[in-house]
Motif scaffolding. Structure first.
Motif, PDB file in Angstrom:
ATOM      1  N   GLY A  23      42.679  68.183  -2.978  1.00  0.00           N
ATOM      2  CA  GLY A  23      42.061  68.858  -1.848  1.00  0.00           C
ATOM      3  C   GLY A  23      43.002  68.896  -0.657  1.00  0.00           C
ATOM      4  N   LYS A  24      42.586  69.584   0.399  1.00  0.00           N
ATOM      5  CA  LYS A  24      43.417  69.684   1.598  1.00  0.00           C
ATOM      6  C   LYS A  24      42.564  69.402   2.830  1.00  0.00           C
ATOM      7  CE  LYS A  24      45.024  73.727   2.941  1.00  0.00           C
ATOM      8  NZ  LYS A  24      45.890  74.938   3.042  1.00  0.00           N
ATOM      9  N   VAL A  25      42.862  68.286   3.507  1.00  0.00           N
ATOM     10  CA  VAL A  25      42.156  67.945   4.747  1.00  0.00           C
ATOM     11  C   VAL A  25      42.794  68.729   5.887  1.00  0.00           C
ATOM     12  CG1 VAL A  25      41.579  66.112   6.381  1.00  0.00           C
ATOM     13  CG2 VAL A  25      41.526  65.654   3.917  1.00  0.00           C
ATOM     14  N   ILE A  26      41.982  69.543   6.564  1.00  0.00           N
ATOM     15  CA  ILE A  26      42.531  70.422   7.591  1.00  0.00           C
ATOM     16  C   ILE A  26      42.145  70.004   9.014  1.00  0.00           C
ATOM     17  CG2 ILE A  26      42.681  72.417   6.071  1.00  0.00           C
ATOM     18  CD1 ILE A  26      40.042  73.422   7.292  1.00  0.00           C
ATOM     19  N   ALA A  27      41.295  68.973   9.158  1.00  0.00           N
ATOM     20  CA  ALA A  27      40.918  68.527  10.505  1.00  0.00           C
ATOM     21  C   ALA A  27      40.446  67.086  10.479  1.00  0.00           C
ATOM     22  CB  ALA A  27      39.826  69.422  11.089  1.00  0.00           C
ATOM     23  N   VAL A  28      40.822  66.345  11.524  1.00  0.00           N
ATOM     24  CA  VAL A  28      40.362  64.965  11.730  1.00  0.00           C
ATOM     25  C   VAL A  28      40.084  64.790  13.218  1.00  0.00           C
ATOM     26  CG1 VAL A  28      41.581  63.948   9.746  1.00  0.00           C
ATOM     27  CG2 VAL A  28      42.742  64.142  11.965  1.00  0.00           C
ATOM     28  N   MET A  58      40.223  72.617  -2.523  1.00  0.00           N
ATOM     29  CA  MET A  58      39.183  72.784  -1.517  1.00  0.00           C
ATOM     30  C   MET A  58      39.651  72.354  -0.130  1.00  0.00           C
ATOM     31  SD  MET A  58      35.439  72.010  -3.037  1.00  0.00           S
ATOM     32  CE  MET A  58      34.746  73.043  -4.349  1.00  0.00           C
ATOM     33  N   SER A  59      39.137  73.053   0.891  1.00  0.00           N
ATOM     34  CA  SER A  59      39.417  72.670   2.277  1.00  0.00           C
ATOM     35  C   SER A  59      38.388  71.631   2.709  1.00  0.00           C
ATOM     36  CB  SER A  59      39.346  73.887   3.200  1.00  0.00           C
ATOM     37  OG  SER A  59      38.069  74.497   3.119  1.00  0.00           O
ATOM     38  N   VAL A  60      38.868  70.577   3.372  1.00  0.00           N
ATOM     39  CA  VAL A  60      38.026  69.432   3.706  1.00  0.00           C
ATOM     40  C   VAL A  60      38.205  69.078   5.184  1.00  0.00           C
ATOM     41  CG1 VAL A  60      37.466  67.021   3.151  1.00  0.00           C
ATOM     42  CG2 VAL A  60      38.318  68.556   1.348  1.00  0.00           C
ATOM     43  N   GLU A  95      46.002  73.567   9.473  1.00  0.00           N
ATOM     44  CA  GLU A  95      45.657  74.381   8.308  1.00  0.00           C
ATOM     45  C   GLU A  95      46.591  74.133   7.125  1.00  0.00           C
ATOM     46  OE1 GLU A  95      43.001  75.999   8.012  1.00  0.00           O
ATOM     47  OE2 GLU A  95      42.273  76.366  10.047  1.00  0.00           O
ATOM     48  N   GLN A  96      47.783  73.570   7.394  1.00  0.00           N
ATOM     49  CA  GLN A  96      48.703  73.253   6.301  1.00  0.00           C
ATOM     50  C   GLN A  96      48.317  71.963   5.579  1.00  0.00           C
ATOM     51  OE1 GLN A  96      52.908  73.488   7.259  1.00  0.00           O
ATOM     52  NE2 GLN A  96      52.528  74.980   8.893  1.00  0.00           N
ATOM     53  N   GLY A  97      47.398  71.227   6.175  1.00  0.00           N
ATOM     54  CA  GLY A  97      46.998  69.939   5.618  1.00  0.00           C
ATOM     55  C   GLY A  97      47.502  68.810   6.495  1.00  0.00           C
ATOM     56  N   GLY A 132      54.119  69.570  15.947  1.00  0.00           N
ATOM     57  CA  GLY A 132      54.432  70.839  16.584  1.00  0.00           C
ATOM     58  C   GLY A 132      53.360  71.902  16.447  1.00  0.00           C
ATOM     59  N   ASP A 133      53.797  73.175  16.405  1.00  0.00           N
ATOM     60  CA  ASP A 133      52.893  74.316  16.497  1.00  0.00           C
ATOM     61  C   ASP A 133      51.992  74.498  15.280  1.00  0.00           C
ATOM     62  OD1 ASP A 133      53.962  74.872  18.934  1.00  0.00           O
ATOM     63  OD2 ASP A 133      55.359  76.404  18.198  1.00  0.00           O
ATOM     64  N   ARG A 134      52.258  73.809  14.205  1.00  0.00           N
ATOM     65  CA  ARG A 134      51.412  73.984  13.015  1.00  0.00           C
ATOM     66  C   ARG A 134      50.001  73.437  13.235  1.00  0.00           C
ATOM     67  NH1 ARG A 134      53.425  69.634   8.440  1.00  0.00           N
ATOM     68  NH2 ARG A 134      51.231  69.140   8.042  1.00  0.00           N
TER      69      ARG A 134
END
Length: 439
Positions: free
Chosen positions: A248-253, A225-227, A263-265, A290-292
């Motif tokens: 899960g994968k945290v995509i924003a803080v 899941m995206s978190v 988006e890569q986590g 970087g750019d990720r």
């Protein structure tokens, strides 16, 4: 009844909001158990047993005298000694401390541990202050506070702005004044002098454990899941860690300067180095990876599409507009890692849309539960392993989840974690208060 609370506590918006949320949940009790909603019980539950406000003078590094205001609200001791953190932040005032203390009463009741509820703090801002300034402030703060606390009376801990450094200075001053090594008087201590394993991680871990139990009840899990996690403080960082451990994968803080999207986590090691070592801003994350990743200085982190949202920053950070955005983007679960981070209007939108919603008094209870475990270890002069303490934390969060589910079903509101949490906690505190008489 609520009108009386408004009249007795004018201008205290946060406290009024917290009381209103609990009172709204009592409607099912009024139908079948009217004794629980008698005004005599409600009136006492909404009135702190004791409120202490004091001056905190200290000297900064330039020799200038500074004065802050200190607070300790000892709200309810029906279940045990007052227990709750200290918050050092410019926003701290009596309303915020009372709201936090009121929430703490019910949160602590849900843990099943023998602890009452209280809260405290100061409008002092430790950000940008040297260690020496923070030490002098903490020593002055404790010089007044010490007379009001004790392991069988009131046991403070940390909160926003109060971490291991501050707890160390506070404990040292308490020991110096009292000439006692009373380990159980404060929790959140260092491991070498009475602290508990997992205490640092507990609130973030506990929030994720609770979310995992909610998903398990629906036959799914966090795996894949995206978190999105708001904040980059202690709670948020360890929520990120546990989400990743559970697949899960945290995509924003975020922090007060904006938010980053990866988006890569989110790379937790990079984030921890920025926030815990350098005490930097979240924008620096982009410089490291970087750019990720991208940094956004305006807007809301809740605009980032996700399946799970964990608000872990501060009160009322997620508003009605944010809730509508989350629902439109397909969020499935929101669990509060902070104290009351969702406004009432936002919570209503999420619940009406069928989003699984966990209130902070349930999902955020892991920190104080582990503080109670620290008290237990201090009382027995014992020290538990990380694995044993984490398992006990997980067990407590599972029990809180099951209690909320059972209580909600008992009053005809299956799946409503807000009603389940509020009623289960309220009944436990009310029963104890009735048994102990009118005090």
């Amino acid at each position: 009844m609520f009108d009386d609370v408004l009249a007795r506590n004018p201008g205290e918006a946060e406290f009024q909001q917290a009381v209103h949320e609990v009172m709204e949940s009592l409607t099912p009790l009024a139908d079948n158990h009217s004794g629980y909603t008698q005004w005599s019980i409600l009136q006492r539950i909404c009135e702190p047993e004791r409120q202490v406000i004091f001056r905190v003078p200290w000297v900064d590094d330039s020799g200038e005298v500074r004065v802050n205001r200190g607070f300790r609200v000892e709200f309810n001791s029906a279940l045990g000694p007052y227990k709750g953190g200290l918050r050092f932040h410019p926003s701290v005032n009596l309303s915020i401390v009372k709201f936090l203390g009121f929430e703490q009463v019910f949160k602590n009741a849900l843990t099943g541990m023998p602890i009452g509820g209280g809260k405290g703090g100061s409008d002092f801002d430790p950000k940008g202050r040297s260690d020496a300034e923070v030490m002098r402030f903490c020593q002055s703060f404790m010089t007044e506070l010490y007379r009001h606390i004790g392991e069988y009376t009131d046991v403070p801990a940390g909160d926003i702005g109060v971490g291991g450094r501050e707890i160390g200075y506070l404990f040292g001053q308490y020991k110096r004044i009292t000439n006692r090594y009373e380990s159980g008087v404060l929790t959140g201590k260092g491991l070498s002098w009475g602290g508990s394993q997992v205490r640092t991680e507990a609130t973030g871990y506990g929030t994720v454990f609770f979310a995992q139990e909610m998903l398990a009840a629906k036959g799914t899990s966090l795996d894949g899941m995206s978190v999105v996690v708001s904040g980059t403080g202690n709670v948020a960082l360890y929520a990120v860690e546990k989400v990743h451990q559970l697949g899960g994968k945290v995509i924003a803080v975020s922090d007060s300067s904006g938010y980053v999207v990866d988006e890569q986590g989110v790379d937790l090691e990079v984030l921890q180095e920025i926030k815990e070592v350098r005490r930097g801003r979240v924008s620096e994350y982009v410089d490291q990876v970087g750019d990720r990743a991208r940094f956004v200085s305006d807007g809301s982190i809740w605009e980032v599409p996700c399946q799970v949202a964990l608000p872990c920053a501060t009160q009322n950070e997620l508003d009605e507009t944010d809730a509508k955005t989350l629902v439109a983007n397909g969020v499935r679960l929101v669990a509060e890692g902070a104290n009351m981070p969702t406004t009432p209007a936002a919570a209503a939108i999420l619940r009406d849309a069928g989003v699984l919603f966990a209130p902070g008094k349930a999902a955020n209870a892991g920190g104080v539960a582990t503080s109670a475990l620290e008290m237990q270890q201090n009382a027995s002069r014992d020290s538990w392993s990380f694995a044993r303490t984490e398992e006990r934390l997980h067990e407590i969060m599972r029990d809180i989840h099951d209690t909320c589910v059972t209580q909600a079903e008992a009053v005809g509101h299956p799946g409503d974690y807000v009603i389940g949490a509020n009623l289960a906690a309220y009944i436990k505190v009310a029963d104890a208060m009735v048994a102990q008489g009118v005090i």
